[in-house]
Enzyme design. Structure first.
Site, short mmCIF file in Angstrom:
data_model
loop_
_atom_site.label_atom_id
_atom_site.label_comp_id
_atom_site.label_asym_id
_atom_site.label_seq_id
_atom_site.Cartn_x
_atom_site.Cartn_y
_atom_site.Cartn_z
N HIS A 1 85.59 19.27 63.00
CA HIS A 1 86.99 18.93 62.69
C HIS A 1 87.36 17.62 63.37
CE1 HIS A 1 86.66 23.17 61.79
NE2 HIS A 1 87.68 23.00 60.97
N ASP B 1 86.57 18.23 58.91
CA ASP B 1 87.72 18.80 58.21
C ASP B 1 89.05 18.44 58.89
OD1 ASP B 1 85.68 20.02 56.82
OD2 ASP B 1 86.53 22.03 56.93
ZN LIG Z 1 90.44 23.29 57.66
#
Ligand SMILES: [Zn+2]
Length: 321
Positions: free
Chosen positions: A279, A127
């Protein structure tokens, strides 16, 4: 004499009758036995063939479970976090066959069904890119010959266009993660209008930049608890699918500590189908090779999101998404 003759004839007739009855009874028993055997074998065959189509149907009916909705962002205020209960963590035992073909023979269907039940599949998801780490992540994935699913922030797409193009070109899935990633913009009103509008905007922008129409979204901070039934209905009606995750690496919180990221993933991995939240961060890049090696060692195969083989992975267990 006559009398005894008659008696003999009567006896003979009685014996004949008894024999006939006996033959009739034997025939009846045989016929019923054959009938019962036929019915039983048909039933067994039916049962075998229905259990030979095991999890695929279940994929749509059952929902993977959530783990931790707290998507990693410091923008979340204390007030926001108050209602942020962690959804219960359960085994989804979903599996799904990326390589099913309609022309399989019965035998190979049964074989692939057996393989399916054994198969362990993991989806790596990244992400908050694209950013300066995207290419490094792509290098690691490429080196290991695996594909992943990226949920990118719309406002960063233009600046990192070449990484986005590379990502798509190399077979990864470009998912949507809103334009702003702003909690207050996306959720404060309680309604879904702005949320939908941001995702449509990002969808159009990605299409304009790359020619790819993406339909899979990940709600910033996860879909629970801020996204309720009506909100999900709006997402569904807008034509999107929505993924949360089953494993939260918490990588965003371990700056400078890649070993902690690896430890988190190891601790949570146990299902037949896992969707790991990561992430595009430095510590994630550092941890990634070991995470991949661990998952390989655990017998997982790596899958990338495919719209044609959608699997349901949202905290609300909403099969529409
Ligand atoms: Zn996010």
């Amino acid at each position: 004499m006559e009398r005894s003759n008659e008696t003999r004839i009567e006896r003979a007739q009685q014996v004949k009758k008894k024999r006939r009855r006996l033959i009739l009874t034997i025939n009846l028993v045989l016929i019923s036995a054959i009938a019962i055997t036929t019915v039983l074998s048909m039933k067994i065959r039916q049962e075998q063939s229905s259990s030979a189509m095991p999890k695929l149907a279940a994929v749509n009916a059952k929902q993977p479970q959530s783990i931790d909705p707290a998507d990693p962002h410091k923008q979340v205020t204390k007030k926001d976090q108050v209602g942020n209960k962690e959804p219960e963590n359960r085994d989804p035992s979903d599996s799904h066959n990326e390589k099913s073909s309609g022309e399989d023979t019965k035998a190979s269907q049964a074989a692939s069904a057996a393989a399916l039940q054994k198969a362990k599949v993991v989806y790596l998801t990244f992400d908050d890119g694209p950013n300066q780490y995207t290419d490094q992540i792509l290098d690691i994935l490429s080196k290991n010959d695996i594909h992943a699913t990226f949920f990118m922030i719309g406002s960063q797409l233009r600046d990192e266009k070449s990484s986005v193009e590379r990502l798509i070109h190399e077979g990864h899935y470009a998912g949507l993660h809103s334009m702003s990633h702003s909690y207050s913009k996306l959720y404060k009103s309680g309604g879904s209008d702005h949320f939908i509008q941001e995702f449509k905007q990002e969808q159009a922008l990605l299409y304009k930049l790359t020619g790819v129409k993406s339909s899979l979204i990940r709600a910033p901070y996860g879909s629970a608890p801020q996204i309720g039934y009506n909100f999900r209905t709006a997402i569904y009606e807008a034509g999107f699918k929505m993924w949360d995750w089953t494993v939260d690496s918490k990588d965003w919180s371990y700056e400078g500590k890649p070993a902690k990221v690896i430890e988190q993933v190891k601790r949570q991995i146990h299902r037949k189908q896992e969707v790991i939240l990561m992430h595009e961060k430095k510590q994630t890049v550092q941890a990634l090779p070991q995470i991949i090696a661990y998952l390989q060692h655990q017998g997982y195969s790596f899958a990338v999101y495919k719209p044609d083989h959608h699997v349901v992975v949202n905290f609300g267990k909403d099969i529409r998404l």
